[in-house]
Write an enzyme that holds these catalytic residues in place. Sequence first.
Site, short mmCIF file in Angstrom:
data_model
loop_
_atom_site.label_atom_id
_atom_site.label_comp_id
_atom_site.label_asym_id
_atom_site.label_seq_id
_atom_site.Cartn_x
_atom_site.Cartn_y
_atom_site.Cartn_z
N THR A 222 -9.53 -5.29 -5.93
CA THR A 222 -10.04 -5.54 -4.58
C THR A 222 -10.89 -4.33 -4.18
O THR A 222 -10.37 -3.21 -4.12
CB THR A 222 -8.87 -5.72 -3.60
OG1 THR A 222 -8.06 -6.79 -4.10
CG2 THR A 222 -9.36 -6.05 -2.20
N PHE B 50 -6.13 -13.55 -6.24
CA PHE B 50 -5.39 -13.93 -5.03
C PHE B 50 -3.90 -14.12 -5.29
O PHE B 50 -3.19 -14.64 -4.43
CB PHE B 50 -5.99 -15.21 -4.43
CG PHE B 50 -7.43 -15.05 -4.03
CD1 PHE B 50 -7.76 -14.52 -2.78
CD2 PHE B 50 -8.46 -15.37 -4.89
CE1 PHE B 50 -9.09 -14.33 -2.42
CE2 PHE B 50 -9.79 -15.18 -4.55
CZ PHE B 50 -10.11 -14.66 -3.30
N LEU B 51 -3.41 -13.70 -6.47
CA LEU B 51 -1.99 -13.93 -6.76
C LEU B 51 -1.11 -13.14 -5.79
O LEU B 51 -1.55 -12.13 -5.23
CB LEU B 51 -1.66 -13.54 -8.20
CG LEU B 51 -1.88 -12.10 -8.68
CD1 LEU B 51 -0.80 -11.16 -8.21
CD2 LEU B 51 -1.96 -12.07 -10.19
N GLU C 213 2.57 -11.17 -5.40
CA GLU C 213 3.71 -10.63 -6.15
C GLU C 213 4.92 -11.49 -5.81
O GLU C 213 5.09 -11.94 -4.68
CB GLU C 213 3.95 -9.17 -5.77
CG GLU C 213 2.90 -8.27 -6.38
CD GLU C 213 3.08 -6.81 -6.00
OE1 GLU C 213 4.21 -6.40 -5.66
OE2 GLU C 213 2.09 -6.08 -6.04
N PHE D 2 2.60 -18.66 6.67
CA PHE D 2 2.38 -17.32 7.25
C PHE D 2 2.68 -17.30 8.75
O PHE D 2 2.06 -16.57 9.50
CB PHE D 2 0.98 -16.80 6.94
CG PHE D 2 0.88 -16.26 5.55
CD1 PHE D 2 0.91 -14.90 5.30
CD2 PHE D 2 0.84 -17.12 4.47
CE1 PHE D 2 0.88 -14.41 4.00
CE2 PHE D 2 0.81 -16.64 3.17
CZ PHE D 2 0.82 -15.28 2.93
N CYS E 70 -1.02 -4.77 -0.88
CA CYS E 70 -2.36 -5.29 -0.55
C CYS E 70 -2.69 -5.36 0.94
O CYS E 70 -3.67 -4.76 1.37
CB CYS E 70 -2.52 -6.67 -1.17
SG CYS E 70 -2.58 -6.59 -2.96
N LYS F 164 -3.32 -1.97 2.91
CA LYS F 164 -4.49 -1.20 2.44
C LYS F 164 -5.78 -2.00 2.61
O LYS F 164 -6.82 -1.44 2.95
CB LYS F 164 -4.27 -0.75 0.99
CG LYS F 164 -4.93 -1.53 -0.08
CD LYS F 164 -4.75 -0.91 -1.44
CE LYS F 164 -4.89 -1.93 -2.54
NZ LYS F 164 -6.16 -2.65 -2.63
N LYS G 25 9.15 -7.74 -0.18
CA LYS G 25 9.50 -9.15 -0.01
C LYS G 25 10.40 -9.56 -1.17
O LYS G 25 10.63 -8.75 -2.08
CB LYS G 25 8.26 -10.04 0.07
CG LYS G 25 7.44 -10.08 -1.21
CD LYS G 25 6.33 -11.09 -1.05
CE LYS G 25 5.47 -11.17 -2.27
NZ LYS G 25 4.39 -12.12 -2.18
N ARG H 286 6.00 -0.80 -2.41
CA ARG H 286 4.83 -0.19 -1.78
C ARG H 286 4.65 -0.76 -0.36
O ARG H 286 4.62 -1.96 -0.17
CB ARG H 286 3.58 -0.42 -2.63
CG ARG H 286 3.60 0.37 -3.93
CD ARG H 286 2.37 0.11 -4.77
NE ARG H 286 2.43 -1.16 -5.46
CZ ARG H 286 1.47 -1.59 -6.31
NH1 ARG H 286 0.40 -0.86 -6.53
NH2 ARG H 286 1.60 -2.75 -6.92
P1 NAD Z 1 -1.29 -1.24 -10.35
O1 NAD Z 1 -1.30 0.11 -9.76
O2 NAD Z 1 -0.01 -1.99 -10.52
O3 NAD Z 1 -2.00 -1.20 -11.80
C1 NAD Z 1 -3.20 -0.52 -12.07
C2 NAD Z 1 -3.12 -0.01 -13.51
O4 NAD Z 1 -4.39 0.51 -13.89
C3 NAD Z 1 -2.11 1.12 -13.73
O5 NAD Z 1 -1.18 0.74 -14.73
C4 NAD Z 1 -2.97 2.30 -14.18
O6 NAD Z 1 -2.32 3.14 -15.11
C5 NAD Z 1 -4.16 1.59 -14.80
N1 NAD Z 1 -5.38 2.39 -14.90
C6 NAD Z 1 -5.99 3.14 -13.94
N2 NAD Z 1 -7.09 3.73 -14.44
C7 NAD Z 1 -7.20 3.36 -15.75
C8 NAD Z 1 -8.10 3.64 -16.80
N3 NAD Z 1 -9.16 4.43 -16.61
N4 NAD Z 1 -7.88 3.10 -18.02
C9 NAD Z 1 -6.82 2.30 -18.23
N5 NAD Z 1 -5.91 2.00 -17.27
C10 NAD Z 1 -6.10 2.51 -16.04
O7 NAD Z 1 -2.32 -2.09 -9.46
P2 NAD Z 1 -2.26 -3.66 -9.13
O8 NAD Z 1 -1.23 -3.94 -8.10
O9 NAD Z 1 -2.27 -4.43 -10.39
O10 NAD Z 1 -3.68 -3.84 -8.39
C11 NAD Z 1 -4.90 -3.71 -9.09
C12 NAD Z 1 -6.01 -4.18 -8.18
O11 NAD Z 1 -5.85 -5.57 -7.87
C13 NAD Z 1 -6.07 -3.47 -6.83
O12 NAD Z 1 -7.40 -3.35 -6.43
C14 NAD Z 1 -5.34 -4.42 -5.91
O13 NAD Z 1 -5.74 -4.29 -4.57
C15 NAD Z 1 -5.76 -5.76 -6.46
N6 NAD Z 1 -4.82 -6.85 -6.22
C16 NAD Z 1 -3.48 -6.62 -6.29
C17 NAD Z 1 -2.60 -7.69 -6.08
C18 NAD Z 1 -1.11 -7.46 -6.12
O14 NAD Z 1 -0.38 -8.34 -5.66
N7 NAD Z 1 -0.62 -6.36 -6.66
C19 NAD Z 1 -3.09 -8.97 -5.80
C20 NAD Z 1 -4.46 -9.17 -5.78
C21 NAD Z 1 -5.33 -8.10 -5.99
#
Ligand code: NAD
Length: 488
Positions: free
Chosen positions: A121, A207-208, A210, A307, A318, A321, A378, A385
């Site tokens: 995102t 859009f998943l 957790e 919601f 998410c 932030k 949740k 987080r």
């Molecule tokens: P996360 O912190 O769980 O995972 C990110 C991973 O990227 C980490 O394991 C980290 O070690 C790795 N990483 C960082 N830099 C790297 C590099 N240079 N090379 C290799 N690996 C690297 O994050 P997340 O929750 O999966 O979220 C990722 C993105 O997706 C964010 O922008 C978030 O806003 C978005 N998003 C998250 C969700 C959610 O529910 N968690 C849902 C939709 C979108």
Amino acid sequence: MKICIIGTGYVGLVTGTCLADFGLSVTCVDQDKNKISLLNSGGVPIYEPNLAPLIEKNISAGRLTFTTDLKKAVEQSKVIFIAVGTPPNDDGSANIDQIEKVAQQIASSMNEYKVIVNKSTVPIGTAAKIKEIINKYQTLSLRATEGSAAIPSSVIAREQSDRSNPGLNRRTGVSPVYDVIARSEATRQSQPTSKPIDFDIVSNPEFLREGSAVYDFTHPDKIVIGTTSDRALKIMQEIYRPLYLIDTPFVITNPETAELIKYACNAFLATKITFINEIANLCDKVGADVHQIAKAMGLDGRISPKFLHPGPGYGGSCFPKDTEALYHFASTCGYDFKLLKGVISANIRQRELMVEKIKHHLGDLNGKTIAILGLAFKQNTDDIRESPSIDIIKLLLKEEAKIKCFDPLAMDNTRKILPSLTYCQDEYETVEHCDALVIATEWNQFRNLDLTKIKKLLKSPILLDLRNLYEPATLKSLGFIYEGVGRK
Ligand code: NAD
């Protein structure tokens, strides 16, 4: 088609696993060596329903691998998904350092045409920024290969030594003819092309949720593809073909619109949650029942019932932030997003109001012991987080309360940041000798507690139900002093 996912967190791991299950060959990359070795030894670093067996199934089928070797994974793949973190800066804006670093790494690992898909995102304009970085670093590495940097220093040293002796190299004993071959081989290998390698950028926000990530990925409400390239679009449609076949709507747009769609969705959902929380707070003042109101609102087809569950405020990795990031991004465009500003501050206040509820029943919290059921932001996740429960615990600790707690999955993560809490084996051990019970996360197993036993174990029968899991009338008939959110 070979796919590489950079970032094996919640989004990357679920995306990689589900795409492998669609039949694609997927390599998940992460810089965290521990995470990759855990995955390679059969472990799973996060909890998500149905994820572990799906990983195992696709590893066994030879479609899913894990590595820290980004260069090799990029070289072998046609499509590179970026799924790294975009945490907030101190001012609330999104920090895209991880994205920029990955873009540089991709640029220096490209060997043929690639589609680079951003799933993280990100602020509007990031796809353009990724393109700019890749172009810049490709040009830099081409310049380097055109100069002497392309030639290994050992070969240059030998060449210099040979200039003074056209015969056999005295130091190495190697013929200069051999050295010329070695030099031209080194140059050929490091100079595979004289012009930048072609690539396309796609914005494909995720859009998943957790707690239901695997289901959400495989049954999405929509797939958003933002690109200006027909070639990349065709490749993306091929990747998501299994979802197209089950009639998933596709929104095809430009990268900027795709980036803003993600923020608009999250900000809207955060606003909806905050709206019902505000109505619940008003209900607390006037004795109305927020559940009846939410039900009636949800029956209105224009509103929908989703919601509209009041509680301690939105949390997770998410919504907090992303609302902050959108507000900040709008400010940088000269737009004061007043509605979002209100949502963000109301959500912070919601935690404080929950603590006020607790204090209303317990008075001075100094020396009181409070049982907290639920630490995750949740149910069905171990993610803490921005968890409302954690924020509330921190506020209670400031008031000198003692905390006993239990969560089915999130205790290990919480222990790392709050080691001084008393962590219990189950719900009943948690409430023993406590002055009040607070239900902070909506885990299903908290919905059917043995309330008679709970009442006996508590020092005083005070139950603050921040997720409205119980009926006020039932609890009162059992002799509890009960309060929910927007219903008493
Ligand atoms: P996360 O912190 O769980 O995972 C990110 C991973 O990227 C980490 O394991 C980290 O070690 C790795 N990483 C960082 N830099 C790297 C590099 N240079 N090379 C290799 N690996 C690297 O994050 P997340 O929750 O999966 O979220 C990722 C993105 O997706 C964010 O922008 C978030 O806003 C978005 N998003 C998250 C969700 C959610 O529910 N968690 C849902 C939709 C979108």
